[in-house]
Scaffold this motif. Structure first.
Motif, PDB file in Angstrom:
ATOM      1  N   TYR A 119       0.831  -1.214   0.000  1.00 37.17           N
ATOM      2  CA  TYR A 119       0.000   0.000   0.000  1.00 37.17           C
ATOM      3  C   TYR A 119       0.858   1.254   0.000  1.00 37.17           C
ATOM      4  N   LEU A 120       1.911   1.275   0.822  1.00 40.02           N
ATOM      5  CA  LEU A 120       2.805   2.434   0.865  1.00 40.02           C
ATOM      6  C   LEU A 120       3.505   2.636  -0.471  1.00 40.02           C
ATOM      7  N   ALA A 121       3.955   1.538  -1.066  1.00 40.26           N
ATOM      8  CA  ALA A 121       4.596   1.646  -2.385  1.00 40.26           C
ATOM      9  C   ALA A 121       3.619   2.163  -3.424  1.00 40.26           C
ATOM     10  N   PHE A 122       2.373   1.701  -3.344  1.00 38.69           N
ATOM     11  CA  PHE A 122       1.348   2.180  -4.273  1.00 38.69           C
ATOM     12  C   PHE A 122       1.116   3.678  -4.112  1.00 38.69           C
ATOM     13  N   LEU A 123       1.072   4.167  -2.861  1.00 40.14           N
ATOM     14  CA  LEU A 123       0.867   5.595  -2.625  1.00 40.14           C
ATOM     15  C   LEU A 123       1.994   6.419  -3.212  1.00 40.14           C
ATOM     16  N   ILE A 124       3.226   5.948  -3.064  1.00 44.23           N
ATOM     17  CA  ILE A 124       4.380   6.682  -3.602  1.00 44.23           C
ATOM     18  C   ILE A 124       4.306   6.767  -5.121  1.00 44.23           C
ATOM     19  N   ILE A 125       4.039   5.634  -5.744  1.00 48.94           N
ATOM     20  CA  ILE A 125       3.959   5.614  -7.209  1.00 48.94           C
ATOM     21  C   ILE A 125       2.789   6.459  -7.697  1.00 48.94           C
ATOM     22  N   TYR A 126       1.647   6.344  -7.004  1.00 56.88           N
ATOM     23  CA  TYR A 126       0.466   7.104  -7.408  1.00 56.88           C
ATOM     24  C   TYR A 126       0.718   8.600  -7.294  1.00 56.88           C
ATOM     25  N   PHE A 127       1.388   9.015  -6.215  1.00 53.40           N
ATOM     26  CA  PHE A 127       1.665  10.441  -6.037  1.00 53.40           C
ATOM     27  C   PHE A 127       2.588  10.956  -7.125  1.00 53.40           C
ATOM     28  N   ARG A 128       3.579  10.173  -7.504  1.00 54.90           N
ATOM     29  CA  ARG A 128       4.481  10.584  -8.583  1.00 54.90           C
ATOM     30  C   ARG A 128       3.741  10.681  -9.908  1.00 54.90           C
ATOM     31  N   GLU A 129       2.885   9.701 -10.165  1.00 53.66           N
ATOM     32  CA  GLU A 129       2.099   9.739 -11.398  1.00 53.66           C
ATOM     33  C   GLU A 129       1.179  10.948 -11.408  1.00 53.66           C
ATOM     34  N   TYR A 130       0.595  11.272 -10.247  1.00 53.77           N
ATOM     35  CA  TYR A 130      -0.297  12.429 -10.152  1.00 53.77           C
ATOM     36  C   TYR A 130       0.474  13.716 -10.436  1.00 53.77           C
ATOM     37  N   GLU A 131       1.676  13.850  -9.886  1.00 50.81           N
ATOM     38  CA  GLU A 131       2.485  15.045 -10.134  1.00 50.81           C
ATOM     39  C   GLU A 131       2.840  15.153 -11.611  1.00 50.81           C
ATOM     40  N   ASP A 132       3.203  14.028 -12.226  1.00 53.38           N
ATOM     41  CA  ASP A 132       3.551  14.051 -13.657  1.00 53.38           C
ATOM     42  C   ASP A 132       2.349  14.481 -14.501  1.00 53.38           C
ATOM     43  N   LYS A 133       1.163  13.988 -14.143  1.00 56.35           N
ATOM     44  CA  LYS A 133      -0.034  14.352 -14.896  1.00 56.35           C
ATOM     45  C   LYS A 133      -0.365  15.830 -14.730  1.00 56.35           C
ATOM     46  N   GLN A 134      -0.177  16.356 -13.499  1.00 52.43           N
ATOM     47  CA  GLN A 134      -0.437  17.770 -13.268  1.00 52.43           C
ATOM     48  C   GLN A 134       0.533  18.641 -14.055  1.00 52.43           C
ATOM     49  N   GLU A 135       1.799  18.238 -14.085  1.00 57.28           N
ATOM     50  CA  GLU A 135       2.789  18.996 -14.856  1.00 57.28           C
ATOM     51  C   GLU A 135       2.467  18.946 -16.342  1.00 57.28           C
ATOM     52  N   LEU A 136       2.051  17.771 -16.818  1.00 61.52           N
ATOM     53  CA  LEU A 136       1.675  17.634 -18.223  1.00 61.52           C
ATOM     54  C   LEU A 136       0.457  18.485 -18.541  1.00 61.52           C
ATOM     55  N   LYS A 137      -0.497  18.548 -17.610  1.00 62.14           N
ATOM     56  CA  LYS A 137      -1.699  19.359 -17.808  1.00 62.14           C
ATOM     57  C   LYS A 137      -1.345  20.843 -17.893  1.00 62.14           C
ATOM     58  N   GLN A 138      -0.444  21.295 -16.997  1.00 65.64           N
ATOM     59  CA  GLN A 138      -0.022  22.690 -17.026  1.00 65.64           C
ATOM     60  C   GLN A 138       0.737  23.001 -18.318  1.00 65.64           C
ATOM     61  N   TYR A 139       1.576  22.063 -18.749  1.00 67.49           N
ATOM     62  CA  TYR A 139       2.311  22.255 -19.994  1.00 67.49           C
ATOM     63  C   TYR A 139       1.352  22.326 -21.182  1.00 67.49           C
ATOM     64  N   SER A 140       0.311  21.484 -21.140  1.00 65.65           N
ATOM     65  CA  SER A 140      -0.684  21.511 -22.204  1.00 65.65           C
ATOM     66  C   SER A 140      -1.428  22.841 -22.218  1.00 65.65           C
ATOM     67  N   THR A 141      -1.753  23.357 -21.028  1.00 69.86           N
ATOM     68  CA  THR A 141      -2.410  24.668 -20.934  1.00 69.86           C
ATOM     69  C   THR A 141      -1.525  25.768 -21.503  1.00 69.86           C
ATOM     70  N   LEU A 142      -0.230  25.696 -21.180  1.00 71.72           N
ATOM     71  CA  LEU A 142       0.723  26.676 -21.708  1.00 71.72           C
ATOM     72  C   LEU A 142       0.733  26.661 -23.225  1.00 71.72           C
ATOM     73  N   ARG A 143       0.822  25.470 -23.791  1.00 72.39           N
ATOM     74  CA  ARG A 143       0.869  25.358 -25.257  1.00 72.39           C
ATOM     75  C   ARG A 143      -0.439  25.842 -25.886  1.00 72.39           C
ATOM     76  N   GLU A 144      -1.541  25.524 -25.235  1.00 72.26           N
ATOM     77  CA  GLU A 144      -2.839  25.957 -25.766  1.00 72.26           C
ATOM     78  C   GLU A 144      -2.941  27.473 -25.785  1.00 72.26           C
ATOM     79  N   MET A 145      -2.478  28.111 -24.719  1.00 68.42           N
ATOM     80  CA  MET A 145      -2.516  29.571 -24.669  1.00 68.42           C
ATOM     81  C   MET A 145      -1.576  30.179 -25.697  1.00 68.42           C
ATOM     82  N   GLN A 146      -0.414  29.567 -25.873  1.00 64.66           N
ATOM     83  CA  GLN A 146       0.516  30.070 -26.877  1.00 64.66           C
ATOM     84  C   GLN A 146      -0.073  29.943 -28.285  1.00 64.66           C
ATOM     85  N   VAL A 147      -0.749  28.826 -28.526  1.00 64.00           N
ATOM     86  CA  VAL A 147      -1.379  28.640 -29.835  1.00 64.00           C
ATOM     87  C   VAL A 147      -2.481  29.674 -30.042  1.00 64.00           C
TER      88      VAL A 147
END
Length: 377
Positions: free
Chosen positions: A196-224
């Motif tokens: 369970y602890l290992a799952f939480l660590i991996i899930y949190f990292r995946e969540y951070e990566d998705k949030q960063e990707l979402k922000q990057y996508s927003t940046l590109r959309e605004m630039q476009v």
């Protein structure tokens, strides 16, 4: 005799359950060809188990079950259906873990009735019911889950694998589970906690990566969006410049007429008016910083579409210490909230934003009208 028949049916349904669940967990389609192939595999492995049972007895046959059924099944799914080895292994271990549902129900029935035939009947019925539920609600999800990267699959398959080893070590090859040793009894809780602890660590990292990707996508959309607005402005400016060039001769003649008449003030006023028209044709540029300029231009266009005045006061250098993604998120949220505030205002609608860098710190102030008035506690 009845108990022996039910025991044989239980062994058949359990083996079928394990083979088909392992395949369907991975995403093998329940088509006629695949069903026939898996059934032939069942016949082969069932025959090996019967031969082993007749020659060496039930105890040794159960202990050699992994060599007869589980490991060959992993290899079959890997080489015949071309699934990754780790995916096939996690699928087989997960199917084995699902078999424990019928095991518990059988033990519960045995405890309540003390009749061996009730034990096997409960296991057979539970196995069938579990397979139906998995087929209806689970298999579609696991197709995607078991196709993830090896690191994620290790986390997913950790608990089923540990239980597999634990169950064979404590029940098939020994009787540790029933010896009353507290450490053995509590081991699965320990393993579950780590998984369970290992799952939480991996899930949190995946969540951070998705949030960063979402922000990057927003940046590109605004630039476009900003680039599209700039292209539209350039097109409009080009059309107006073409008109001005076409009318240039008339403008020059008008200026020449004022000069001949000695009316220099009229000539100067005419030149200034003409100069303002040319300046209005220039594409909008709010800031030297590209990220800031993209957001301001994009939201300036949104405010213009809503016919809401937006005043921009920006003194930001080309390079700032804040990352583009963070800058986009900050200004985007401020201006979006300001736009919604103005839209809900019944009176004068207006917004104003100030950006200024002082001592390597960015000062941002955004003001807008809104209704009703905010009450600060």
């Amino acid at each position: 005799m009845l108990v022996q028949v039910l025991s044989a049916i239980h062994n058949i349904t359990t083996l079928l359950f394990g083979i088909f669940c392992s395949a369907f967990f991975l995403g093998v389609k329940p088509r006629r060809k695949n069903i026939l192939t898996l059934f032939l595999l069942f016949c082969g492995q069932g025959s090996l188990y019967i031969i082993d049972f007749l020659i060496f007895g039930e105890t040794l046959a159960n202990q050699s079950y992994p060599l007869i059924v589980h490991f060959p099944l992993i290899l079959f799914l890997t080489f015949y259906y071309k699934y990754p080895l780790i995916s096939s292994a996690v699928s087989v271990f997960s199917a084995y873990l699902c078999c424990q549902v019928s095991n518990w129900m059988g033990l519960f029935a045995l405890q309540m009735t003390e009749a061996q035939w009730c034990y096997y009947t409960a296991r057979i019925l539970t196995t069938l019911a579990t397979f139906i539920l998995l087929y209806k609600y689970v298999f579609r999800s696991t197709r995607t889950l078991f196709s993830k990267e090896p690191r994620e699959l290790c986390i997913i398959g950790f608990l089923p694998f540990v239980y597999y080893i634990f169950d064979y070590a404590s029940t098939k090859f020994s009787s540790l589970l029933y010896s009353g040793n507290k450490a053995v009894v509590e081991f699965m809780g320990f393993a579950f906690c780590n998984a369970y602890l290992a799952f939480l660590i991996i899930y949190f990292r995946e969540y951070e990566d998705k949030q960063e990707l979402k922000q990057y996508s927003t940046l590109r959309e605004m630039q476009v969006q900003s680039m599209q607005k700039e292209i539209e402005q350039v097109k409009i400016s080009s059309q107006k410049l073409a008109i001005l060039r076409h009318d240039m001769r008339h403008h020059l003649l008008s200026i020449a007429a004022f000069v001949k008449e000695g009316n220099q003030q009229a000539a100067m006023d005419y030149i200034q008016e003409y100069d303002h028209k040319i300046l209005d044709l220039a594409p909008m540029r709010c800031s030297k910083n590209r990220a800031v300029n993209s957001v301001l231009c994009a939201y300036n266009a949104k405010f213009q579409e809503k016919r809401i005045p937006l005043e921009i006061h920006c003194q930001v250098p080309e390079n700032i210490s804040i990352q583009d993604v963070d800058m986009i998120s900050l200004l985007g949220n401020l201006l979006e909230n300001a736009l919604h505030g103005c839209e809900g205002c019944e009176g004068t609608q207006k917004a104003e934003i100030f950006l200024h860098e002082q001592k390597e710190k960015l000062i941002v102030v955004c003001e807008n009208t809104c209704s009703p008035a905010l009450e600060l506690e």
